[in-house]
Design a protein around this motif. Structure first.
Motif, PDB file in Angstrom:
ATOM      1  N   GLU A 141      19.880  -8.324  -9.596  1.00 38.61           N
ATOM      2  CA  GLU A 141      19.226  -8.460 -10.837  1.00 38.61           C
ATOM      3  C   GLU A 141      19.553  -8.167 -12.053  1.00 38.61           C
ATOM      4  O   GLU A 141      19.523  -8.888 -13.076  1.00 38.61           O
ATOM      5  CB  GLU A 141      18.100  -7.182 -10.841  1.00 38.61           C
ATOM      6  N   ASP A 142      20.893  -7.514 -11.945  1.00 40.12           N
ATOM      7  CA  ASP A 142      21.833  -7.401 -13.155  1.00 40.12           C
ATOM      8  C   ASP A 142      22.601  -8.752 -13.467  1.00 40.12           C
ATOM      9  O   ASP A 142      22.760  -8.912 -14.714  1.00 40.12           O
ATOM     10  CB  ASP A 142      22.983  -6.233 -13.037  1.00 40.12           C
ATOM     11  N   ALA A 143      23.049  -9.422 -12.535  1.00 37.27           N
ATOM     12  CA  ALA A 143      23.610 -10.670 -13.065  1.00 37.27           C
ATOM     13  C   ALA A 143      22.725 -11.721 -13.602  1.00 37.27           C
ATOM     14  O   ALA A 143      22.945 -12.484 -14.252  1.00 37.27           O
ATOM     15  CB  ALA A 143      24.152 -11.283 -11.603  1.00 37.27           C
ATOM     16  N   VAL A 144      21.384 -11.683 -13.149  1.00 33.92           N
ATOM     17  CA  VAL A 144      20.247 -12.760 -13.550  1.00 33.92           C
ATOM     18  C   VAL A 144      20.135 -12.135 -14.983  1.00 33.92           C
ATOM     19  O   VAL A 144      19.971 -13.304 -15.821  1.00 33.92           O
ATOM     20  CB  VAL A 144      18.982 -12.499 -12.726  1.00 33.92           C
ATOM     21  N   ARG A 145      20.019 -11.229 -15.327  1.00 33.41           N
ATOM     22  CA  ARG A 145      19.694 -10.645 -16.707  1.00 33.41           C
ATOM     23  C   ARG A 145      20.984 -10.876 -17.553  1.00 33.41           C
ATOM     24  O   ARG A 145      20.824 -11.620 -18.849  1.00 33.41           O
ATOM     25  CB  ARG A 145      19.702  -9.103 -17.056  1.00 33.41           C
ATOM     26  N   SER A 146      22.036 -10.844 -17.057  1.00 31.99           N
ATOM     27  CA  SER A 146      23.376 -11.096 -17.800  1.00 31.99           C
ATOM     28  C   SER A 146      23.456 -12.560 -17.986  1.00 31.99           C
ATOM     29  O   SER A 146      23.768 -13.243 -19.148  1.00 31.99           O
ATOM     30  CB  SER A 146      24.737 -10.888 -17.092  1.00 31.99           C
ATOM     31  N   LEU A 147      23.133 -13.422 -17.167  1.00 30.24           N
ATOM     32  CA  LEU A 147      22.954 -15.058 -17.349  1.00 30.24           C
ATOM     33  C   LEU A 147      22.218 -15.518 -18.343  1.00 30.24           C
ATOM     34  O   LEU A 147      22.151 -16.496 -18.901  1.00 30.24           O
ATOM     35  CB  LEU A 147      22.731 -15.830 -15.806  1.00 30.24           C
ATOM     36  N   ARG A 148      21.090 -14.540 -18.697  1.00 31.85           N
ATOM     37  CA  ARG A 148      19.878 -14.993 -19.505  1.00 31.85           C
ATOM     38  C   ARG A 148      20.487 -15.062 -21.042  1.00 31.85           C
ATOM     39  O   ARG A 148      20.101 -15.752 -21.594  1.00 31.85           O
ATOM     40  CB  ARG A 148      18.753 -14.154 -19.448  1.00 31.85           C
ATOM     41  N   THR A 149      21.548 -14.424 -21.140  1.00 31.09           N
ATOM     42  CA  THR A 149      22.200 -14.456 -22.484  1.00 31.09           C
ATOM     43  C   THR A 149      23.467 -15.382 -22.622  1.00 31.09           C
ATOM     44  O   THR A 149      24.091 -15.753 -23.770  1.00 31.09           O
ATOM     45  CB  THR A 149      22.802 -13.018 -23.071  1.00 31.09           C
ATOM     46  N   ALA A 150      23.793 -16.236 -21.449  1.00 31.59           N
ATOM     47  CA  ALA A 150      24.950 -17.167 -21.475  1.00 31.59           C
ATOM     48  C   ALA A 150      24.677 -18.331 -22.290  1.00 31.59           C
ATOM     49  O   ALA A 150      23.352 -18.866 -22.229  1.00 31.59           O
ATOM     50  CB  ALA A 150      25.232 -17.460 -20.261  1.00 31.59           C
ATOM     51  N   ALA A 151      25.417 -19.142 -22.873  1.00 33.59           N
ATOM     52  CA  ALA A 151      25.261 -20.152 -23.686  1.00 33.59           C
ATOM     53  C   ALA A 151      24.718 -21.399 -22.851  1.00 33.59           C
ATOM     54  O   ALA A 151      25.405 -21.433 -21.705  1.00 33.59           O
ATOM     55  CB  ALA A 151      26.561 -20.606 -24.443  1.00 33.59           C
ATOM     56  N   GLY A 152      23.708 -21.972 -23.321  1.00 28.65           N
ATOM     57  CA  GLY A 152      23.264 -23.073 -22.596  1.00 28.65           C
ATOM     58  C   GLY A 152      22.287 -22.738 -21.226  1.00 28.65           C
ATOM     59  O   GLY A 152      21.843 -23.994 -20.708  1.00 28.65           O
ATOM     60  N   VAL A 153      22.180 -21.766 -20.943  1.00 23.80           N
ATOM     61  CA  VAL A 153      21.338 -21.492 -19.742  1.00 23.80           C
ATOM     62  C   VAL A 153      20.124 -21.316 -20.048  1.00 23.80           C
ATOM     63  O   VAL A 153      19.223 -20.294 -20.877  1.00 23.80           O
ATOM     64  CB  VAL A 153      21.662 -20.074 -19.216  1.00 23.80           C
ATOM     65  N   ARG A 154      18.973 -22.282 -19.424  1.00 23.39           N
ATOM     66  CA  ARG A 154      17.681 -22.315 -19.587  1.00 23.39           C
ATOM     67  C   ARG A 154      16.915 -21.855 -18.718  1.00 23.39           C
ATOM     68  O   ARG A 154      15.672 -21.315 -18.969  1.00 23.39           O
ATOM     69  CB  ARG A 154      17.228 -23.785 -19.858  1.00 23.39           C
ATOM     70  N   ARG A 155      17.156 -21.816 -17.443  1.00 25.31           N
ATOM     71  CA  ARG A 155      16.662 -21.142 -16.129  1.00 25.31           C
ATOM     72  C   ARG A 155      17.721 -20.507 -15.300  1.00 25.31           C
ATOM     73  O   ARG A 155      19.266 -21.080 -15.384  1.00 25.31           O
ATOM     74  CB  ARG A 155      15.985 -22.110 -15.573  1.00 25.31           C
ATOM     75  N   VAL A 156      17.381 -19.548 -14.725  1.00 24.35           N
ATOM     76  CA  VAL A 156      18.427 -18.909 -13.566  1.00 24.35           C
ATOM     77  C   VAL A 156      17.844 -18.861 -12.263  1.00 24.35           C
ATOM     78  O   VAL A 156      16.985 -18.815 -12.024  1.00 24.35           O
ATOM     79  CB  VAL A 156      18.594 -17.261 -13.985  1.00 24.35           C
ATOM     80  N   ALA A 157      18.864 -19.436 -11.564  1.00 23.74           N
ATOM     81  CA  ALA A 157      18.685 -19.553  -9.938  1.00 23.74           C
ATOM     82  C   ALA A 157      19.589 -18.603  -9.285  1.00 23.74           C
ATOM     83  O   ALA A 157      20.686 -18.175  -9.724  1.00 23.74           O
ATOM     84  CB  ALA A 157      18.972 -21.194  -9.449  1.00 23.74           C
ATOM     85  N   VAL A 158      18.988 -18.137  -8.173  1.00 27.23           N
ATOM     86  CA  VAL A 158      19.598 -17.407  -7.287  1.00 27.23           C
ATOM     87  C   VAL A 158      19.865 -17.847  -5.922  1.00 27.23           C
ATOM     88  O   VAL A 158      18.961 -18.224  -5.392  1.00 27.23           O
ATOM     89  CB  VAL A 158      19.091 -15.882  -7.077  1.00 27.23           C
TER      90      VAL A 158
END
Length: 261
Positions: free
Chosen positions: A185-202
């Protein structure tokens, strides 16, 4: 076709689980391996919780006159079970069954086939090749305290990133894992702020369902990941990888047979 008696039996060694989905998934994977290599005898043994136990399978094979067995750990990294549990079980069996030659194969990972299986599961979950450049992926492993296993997970995340995903972050389901990597869950939240990321997949980097894979799924849901892949399970890539590891371990057996012929 008459098969040589020197061909080793493939014994797939799984950890086992109280969760019935675990054994069902292992059995489905083994069935797929058998379908890929009809002439190969493939057996399954479990370390705990499920039957048959590894020593029981080896005793049965020895009683049938089998000479060589390739024992293949159904593990993605070389951690405690690969370094301690399984060698101990096999060593004890070798001492009791001196006529049965047991050859331990390497663990499954890392391998390009595993990367293919991870991407297959993400595509089956709804992603398309065109989504890669805007999708961040959390590579969610069960977790380990073994530095070698942790380093492998980090390297696989880097390799997955090179296949075109916008960003990839390793994560562990277990809070006791070393290495400073976040939970799913922490990695998902971190990816939300990464440049260019529009969606997150696990992408669960686990073979079969169970307690820790369920924790990965909960973490993905609680943090709002848009896509959750299934466990690797009986994927065709994983089945082919088992046969690859079998052939690698079988090579010394084939050389010995050629010398003695």
């Amino acid at each position: 076709m008459l098969l040589s008696s020197r061909r080793p039996v493939l014994l797939v060694i799984a950890h086992g689980s109280r969760d019935p989905r675990h054994a069902a998934t292992v059995n489905a994977l083994v069935a797929r391996v058998r379908s890929l290599r009809p002439g190969l005898r493939v057996e399954t043994g479990f370390l705990d919780f499920n039957a048959p136990a590894v020593p029981q399978v080896l005793e049965r094979l020895a009683s049938e006159g089998v000479e060589d067995v390739v024992a293949l750990p159904l593990l993605l990294t070389r951690a405690f079970h690969a370094k301690a549990d399984i060698p101990a079980v096999l060593h004890e069996a070798s001492a009791r069954l001196p006529r049965l030659r047991i050859h331990q194969a390497e663990v499954l990972g890392p391998s390009p086939l595993l990367l293919g299986a991870l991407e297959r599961r993400l595509h089956e979950a709804g992603l398309t090749p065109g989504d890669k450049s805007s999708t961040g992926v959390v590579l969610a492993s069960a977790g380990s305290t073994d530095p070698e296993a942790i380093a492998v997970i980090a390297e696989i995340a880097r390799e997955l990133r090179y296949t075109g995903w916008c960003a990839v972050r390793p994560a562990f389901a277990s809070a006791v894992s070393a290495g400073g990597y976040p939970r799913t869950e922490d990695a998902v939240r971190s990816l939300r702020t990464a440049a260019g990321v529009r969606r997150v997949a696990v992408a669960p980097y686990v073979i079969a369902p169970g307690f820790l894979p369920d924790r990965i799924a909960r973490g993905a849901g609680e943090s709002g990941a848009e896509v959750l892949g299934e466990v690797l399970g009986a994927s065709p890539e994983l089945a082919r990888l088992l046969l690859t590891r079998y052939e690698e371990a079988r090579m010394p057996v084939r050389l010995a047979a050629a010398v003695s012929a």
